[in-house]
Write an enzyme that holds these catalytic residues in place. Structure first.
Site, PDB file in Angstrom:
ATOM      1  N   CYS A   1       0.816  -1.219   0.000  1.00 20.46           N
ATOM      2  CA  CYS A   1       0.000   0.000   0.000  1.00 20.46           C
ATOM      3  C   CYS A   1       0.843   1.259   0.000  1.00 20.46           C
ATOM      4  O   CYS A   1       0.409   2.300  -0.527  1.00 20.46           O
ATOM      5  CB  CYS A   1      -0.983  -0.011   1.167  1.00 20.46           C
ATOM      6  SG  CYS A   1      -0.242   0.203   2.809  1.00 20.46           S
ATOM      7  N   ASP A   2       2.052   1.239   0.560  1.00 21.17           N
ATOM      8  CA  ASP A   2       2.918   2.420   0.565  1.00 21.17           C
ATOM      9  C   ASP A   2       3.122   2.960  -0.843  1.00 21.17           C
ATOM     10  O   ASP A   2       3.258   4.170  -1.065  1.00 21.17           O
ATOM     11  CB  ASP A   2       4.303   2.103   1.128  1.00 21.17           C
ATOM     12  CG  ASP A   2       4.290   1.258   2.385  1.00 21.17           C
ATOM     13  OD1 ASP A   2       3.301   0.559   2.620  1.00 21.17           O
ATOM     14  OD2 ASP A   2       5.294   1.293   3.108  1.00 21.17           O
ATOM     15  N   ALA A   3       3.147   2.031  -1.810  1.00 22.76           N
ATOM     16  CA  ALA A   3       3.437   2.405  -3.190  1.00 22.76           C
ATOM     17  C   ALA A   3       2.426   3.399  -3.740  1.00 22.76           C
ATOM     18  O   ALA A   3       2.728   4.154  -4.670  1.00 22.76           O
ATOM     19  CB  ALA A   3       3.471   1.154  -4.068  1.00 22.76           C
ATOM     20  N   LEU A   4       1.223   3.424  -3.158  1.00 25.59           N
ATOM     21  CA  LEU A   4       0.180   4.311  -3.667  1.00 25.59           C
ATOM     22  C   LEU A   4       0.464   5.779  -3.345  1.00 25.59           C
ATOM     23  O   LEU A   4      -0.178   6.666  -3.902  1.00 25.59           O
ATOM     24  CB  LEU A   4      -1.180   3.895  -3.107  1.00 25.59           C
ATOM     25  CG  LEU A   4      -1.629   2.476  -3.500  1.00 25.59           C
ATOM     26  CD1 LEU A   4      -2.995   2.165  -2.925  1.00 25.59           C
ATOM     27  CD2 LEU A   4      -1.629   2.302  -5.028  1.00 25.59           C
ATOM     28  N   PHE A   5       1.404   6.023  -2.466  1.00 24.03           N
ATOM     29  CA  PHE A   5       1.897   7.384  -2.233  1.00 24.03           C
ATOM     30  C   PHE A   5       3.097   7.677  -3.121  1.00 24.03           C
ATOM     31  O   PHE A   5       3.255   8.787  -3.629  1.00 24.03           O
ATOM     32  CB  PHE A   5       2.311   7.539  -0.764  1.00 24.03           C
ATOM     33  CG  PHE A   5       2.915   8.874  -0.426  1.00 24.03           C
ATOM     34  CD1 PHE A   5       2.134   9.907   0.066  1.00 24.03           C
ATOM     35  CD2 PHE A   5       4.284   9.119  -0.572  1.00 24.03           C
ATOM     36  CE1 PHE A   5       2.685  11.138   0.392  1.00 24.03           C
ATOM     37  CE2 PHE A   5       4.853  10.341  -0.259  1.00 24.03           C
ATOM     38  CZ  PHE A   5       4.045  11.356   0.229  1.00 24.03           C
TER      39      PHE A   5
END
Length: 1014
Positions: free
Chosen positions: A157-161
């Site tokens: 989910c970090d990748a979505l930032f």
């Protein structure tokens, strides 16, 4: 009373804790600066237990840059932009090494924002090239994350930032929809994979799906923070209503609703969002991202203020409570992928970035506005402010750009949104005058710029053409801006604006006058003279008549020269010596920005040629300004906030550059100090977070403030301050612009002093300088009744405090009888139960004591004989009541604004007297009721201080009885900067009091004696 009780210290109410602290833009920006500066200083240190610092293009630093860009936009100068640019140049604007990895793309967000600012394609091309590779060679890896494989897609989910905002930004910059389409497809795959539709939160990656911790699903705080913060970055790139915006908005609203439901009572979010009882330790990186996202939603109208703001305020107060004294943000969880531990003395760069992003939105949420930012400040020539003539031109253009943001065509009027409840227009008939004010007063900004560049274009409007057209509109009977000739006995506000217009026509006739046809010139002359050839207000208004009549006489028109001479001589009659004029009936900055500006300007433009003897007198009255006026400003170049419509008072510095007219007469003038003060005052206003609103200066104080607004002002009136920019008419080689900045009297005459008084006999004004806090203070007098007066503001707190101090902006009076730096009488009248002091008469200045008499207007034969004794750290008051009846009254210290969101209060008992001390993190104030007083209390009020919603003041009160022979009231009002408590010796101001036959002898703690004779 035993010794322990004699010096008992009791800590009471309003402690420094996160709960209940009010938030204001100044405090938000201050905290952001502390964190930004600390992080830059410690940028290349090691974090998270690593042996080496993070690479400058690593995701950790990429997240820092996202927040640093947001702070760079709101900082006072461009040093943070330079720092970011230096990072980009060192990295040669390249993404980090892994071609598909979202983490290694994060730094590209900073590159793109710098490209948007500077327009240098070298900043953009490597990022676009890297993203193009991914687009042209999409990864075929699965969306699952197994043992840290398959990192080529957004499988965590970090990748979505980290990556999606870059794709959205590229679509906006290039216009190529392909970037957005690719990103939306990949984002939806990740959402479908990791978003829990029941909890409206994201799993960090598929390894957490189905797992429980103490029976609860595991949703990592920072992981969801990455997503939530990233959603705002994405929505910033799309128009509301677009399919992309609405897609992200749906996720955002679901998460926002969930987040406020699971916020901890302390204000943070638990490291495992559903497990506060399992992970009770504060964690600031996730909390910062959530604060950022929620505040963004309020600012963009997606979230209800009433519902969400309390949660945001609680979170922000929690965050700033974890900033160390040095500026390090603590309790940042180290690099990880799951809930864990955090420590108060451990930080990480991404935590600072998240905090700065949060601050940027909280700042806006509480009213903070964009400020004037210094570009390339010159700290060699101007070591105090960084400002040179170039920056003054930048500031003028900044203000003009704001004004012309309302102009689309040459026929649009400079009419701005009304704020506050006091100013006009109140009805339609006032609108033409409102437009006239906007037109004539913005010319004070435009004229110097047009002098240097007649072809100036702002917001697509050629400025010279605009003003020429709008001057003609004043002559057109069929135009809404038409101003009829004056046929009345009273000229009204139009005279003021025509006076301003004539000054600008004097300055740039080649732009404003020469292009007109002879018929247009004749019509304009007839119209303006109709207002100037007649009655006027017996004050500085005479100069408006003078300038109109002078301009047209200089252009060959027949004018009433007898009236012109009469008004010139009457203006000179207002002079009181030492540089002071009286503005009938009050002293204030009109002495400086009106008489002492208009006189020299008129002399140079007209008087030396036509009326040399009168011009000589204006010059003689003006020269003392060089010696006396600098003492009215603080050591850091701030003005005393004194008088009404304070935003006008930026023009208080206009006489300083005008002294350049007389360089040969002022061989010893400190020109670098004069510019330092002028620049300091300019920045005092233009860099205040609430000074501008809707791109226009506010009406009142720093921000909108009704108690300081006059009823005959409209929004465009504030451009009266722009008379300061007439300084730009002086050549760049003048001493005012070429000398090196210094602190003037503060590093010379005042260097080894503690407190100094300067009494001006003609005006009966005293200016005091306090070296310990670098503050200036003024004592004047104004005797204007409230009953039956046409202009009630003249009897208000704008003019009638016991003193005004550059360190402590004045607080307004309220209906409850709370008072600051004044006396207030209890009248027992239903209509006006509390009467703040406003009937002042000067008595004498003797042996360092300033004597006045304060009388009640509402109670006959009630007065206080006042004696002010400035101390090195405050004021000693020795006052005597004179009354033939019983009377109750109070006295207030200066007020403290809650600039850091809180006030701490201490109560000490010293020598049998209860002493109150308040502290706002910048200053401490102590009030000591030495003799006569019955009670002391500390009062917190709302909406009466110009800087913050909440403010606190200490009041003492007494009930004077006619039968009581004791009519002496002695009070010590002390101050010092925060950080070092008052000592017992400092609070023992008076050791002994002896009163005999109208004289009072005070013996201080150091055995110094002073005699006061009322």
């Amino acid at each position: 009373m035993n010794i322990l009780r004699a010096f008992l210290i009791i800590f009471l109410i309003i402690p420094f804790s996160s709960k209940g602290q009010s938030i204001n833009p100044v405090s938000v920006r201050n905290e952001m600066k502390r964190v930004a500066d600390w992080q830059i200083e410690h940028f290349r240190e090691t974090y998270s237990g690593r042996e080496e610092p993070h690479h400058i293009a690593d995701w950790t630093n990429g997240a820092l840059y996202v927040g640093m860009v947001k702070y760079a936009e709101m900082a006072k100068d461009d040093r943070y932009w330079k720092w970011l640019r230096k990072v980009g140049e060192e990295q040669k604007w390249k993404l980090y090494h892994r071609k598909y990895m979202a983490d290694d793309h994060t730094v590209g967000q900073m590159y793109i924002e710098l490209f948007r600012k500077y327009g240098d394609s070298a900043m953009l091309k490597p990022t676009q090239k890297g993203i193009d590779f991914v687009f042209e060679n999409p990864s075929k890896q699965p969306i699952t994350l197994d043992n840290y494989k398959h990192l080529e897609r957004w499988t965590w989910c970090d990748a979505l930032f980290m990556a999606p905002p870059i794709w959205a930004k590229l679509t906006n910059i290039t216009g190529e929809q392909k970037y957005s389409d690719f990103m939306m497809k990949e984002y939806e795959v990740t959402r479908d994979h990791l978003f829990d539709e029941e909890e409206n939160l994201f799993y960090r990656d598929n390894s957490f799906i189905g797992k429980l911790d103490h029976g609860k699903k595991i949703f990592w705080s920072r992981g969801n923070g990455w997503v939530f913060g990233g959603l705002t970055l994405l929505m910033d790139e799309y128009k509301p209503g677009s399919k992309e915006y609405e897609y992200f908005k749906d996720i955002y609203l679901k998460m926002a609703k969930k987040l406020i439901a699971i916020q901890t009572p302390e204000g943070h979010w638990a490291m495992s969002l559903l497990g506060h009882d399992i992970y009770p330790t504060p964690e600031t990186s996730g909390t910062s991202f959530f604060t950022f996202g929620l505040a963004w939603g309020v600012n963009h109208g997606l979230l209800d203020r009433e519902t969400y703001v309390p949660h945001i305020e609680k979170a922000w107060n929690c965050l700033r409570g974890h900033i160390t004294k040095d500026g390090m943000l603590g309790y940042v969880q180290p690099i990880g992928a799951a809930p864990g531990k955090a420590w108060p003395d451990k930080t990480e760069v991404y935590g600072s970035g998240a905090f700065l992003a949060a601050g940027s939105e909280v700042y806006k949420m509480v009213g903070g506005q964009p400020i004037f930012q210094l570009s390339e400040p010159d700290y060699k020539k101007s070591p105090k402010t960084g400002m040179t003539r170039k920056h003054w031109k930048d500031a003028a253009l900044y203000m003009l750009e704001g004004a012309f943001s309302y102009i689309k065509t040459n026929d649009d009027a400079l009419k701005f949104p009304k704020i506050g409840t006091v100013g006009y227009p109140r009805y339609d008939s006032q609108i033409p005058t409102e437009k006239l004010e906007g037109l004539c007063r913005t010319l004070f900004v435009a004229a110097p710029l047009l002098k240097e560049n007649p072809e100036l274009v702002v917001n697509g409007i050629k400025i010279a053409d605009y003003y020429q057209q709008n001057i003609l509109n004043l002559l057109d009977e069929n135009h809404p801006s038409f101003i009829p000739d004056n046929t009345k006995d009273w000229p009204g506000q139009v005279l003021v604006e025509f006076g301003a217009l004539s000054m600008s026509m004097f300055s740039v006739p080649e732009v404003l006058w020469d292009p007109l046809t002879q018929e247009q010139k004749d019509t304009l002359a007839r119209k303006m003279i109709s207002y100037a050839d007649g009655a006027t207000v017996p004050s500085n208004w005479k100069f408006f008549n003078i300038f109109v009549l002078s301009f047209f006489k200089d252009r060959g028109y027949t004018v009433n020269e007898k009236l012109l001479e009469e008004y010139l001589n009457k203006s000179l009659d207002h002079y009181r010596g030492d540089g002071w004029y009286n503005d009938n009936p009050a002293y204030d900055y009109y002495s400086m920005w009106a008489f002492q500006m208009y006189g020299p300007v008129w002399s140079e433009l007209f008087g030396n040629k036509y009326y040399p003897e009168i011009a000589k007198k204006f010059k003689e009255n003006f020269l003392p300004m060089a010696e006396n006026y600098p003492y009215m400003f603080s050591e850091d170049g701030k003005m005393i906030m004194w008088g009404r419509s304070i935003t006008y008072r930026l023009a208080s510095v206009s006489p300083f550059p005008l002294l350049g007219f007389y360089e040969d007469d002022l061989l010893d003038a400190n020109w670098g100090a004069l510019r330092r003060t002028s620049s300091g005052v300019l920045l005092q206003f233009l860099q205040h977070p609430e000074f501008m609103k809707d791109r226009i200066p506010t009406l009142g104080f720093y921000g909108a403030f009704d108690p300081s607004t006059q009823y005959y002002s409209c929004r465009g009136s504030v451009f009266w301050m722009a008379k300061s920019f007439l300084s730009l008419l002086s050549p760049e080689e003048s001493k005012f612009w070429s000398a090196e900045e210094n602190n003037g009297v503060w590093e010379n005459e005042l260097k080894n002093t503690t407190v100094t008084n300067r009494f001006y006999k003609g005006s009966e004004i005293m200016v005091t300088n306090y070296k310990d806090i670098g503050a200036s203070e003024i004592r004047a007098w104004c005797n204007v009744p409230r009953i039956g007066i046409k202009e009630p503001f003249r009897s208000s707190e704008n003019y009638n405090k016991l003193s005004y101090n550059s360190a402590f902006p004045w607080q307004a009076d309220n209906t409850a009888g709370t008072v600051s730096m004044n006396y207030v009488f209890k009248t027992n009248q239903e209509e006006y139960p509390f009467e703040p002091g406003h009937i002042y008469d000067f008595k004498k200045f003797e042996d360092g004591v300033y004597y006045r008499k304060l009388s009640s207007e509402y109670m006959e034969n009630v007065a206080v004989q006042l004696a002010d004794i400035p101390l090195s750290n405050g004021i000693l008051r020795v006052d005597k009541v004179e009354a033939d009846k019983n009377v109750s009254f109070s006295l207030g210290h200066y007020a403290l604004a809650h600039i850091n969101g809180y006030i701490s209060k201490k109560v000490r008992e010293v020598n049998g007297k209860e002493v109150h001390i308040i502290d706002n993190g910048e200053y401490q104030l102590a009030l000591i009721p030495i003799k006569g007083w019955d009670a002391i209390k500390t009062i917190t009020s709302t909406d009466i201080h110009p800087e913050t919603k909440e403010s606190t003041v200490i009041n003492v009160a007494a009930n004077y009885k006619r039968s009581n022979k004791n009519n002496l009231y002695i009070t010590a009002m002390l101050w010092k900067k925060s950080g070092e408590p008052f000592t017992d010796n400092e609070l023992t101001v008076v050791k002994k009091i002896k009163a005999k036959k109208g004289k009072v002898t005070i013996t201080s703690s150091d055995n110094t004696k002073r005699e006061i004779s009322h």
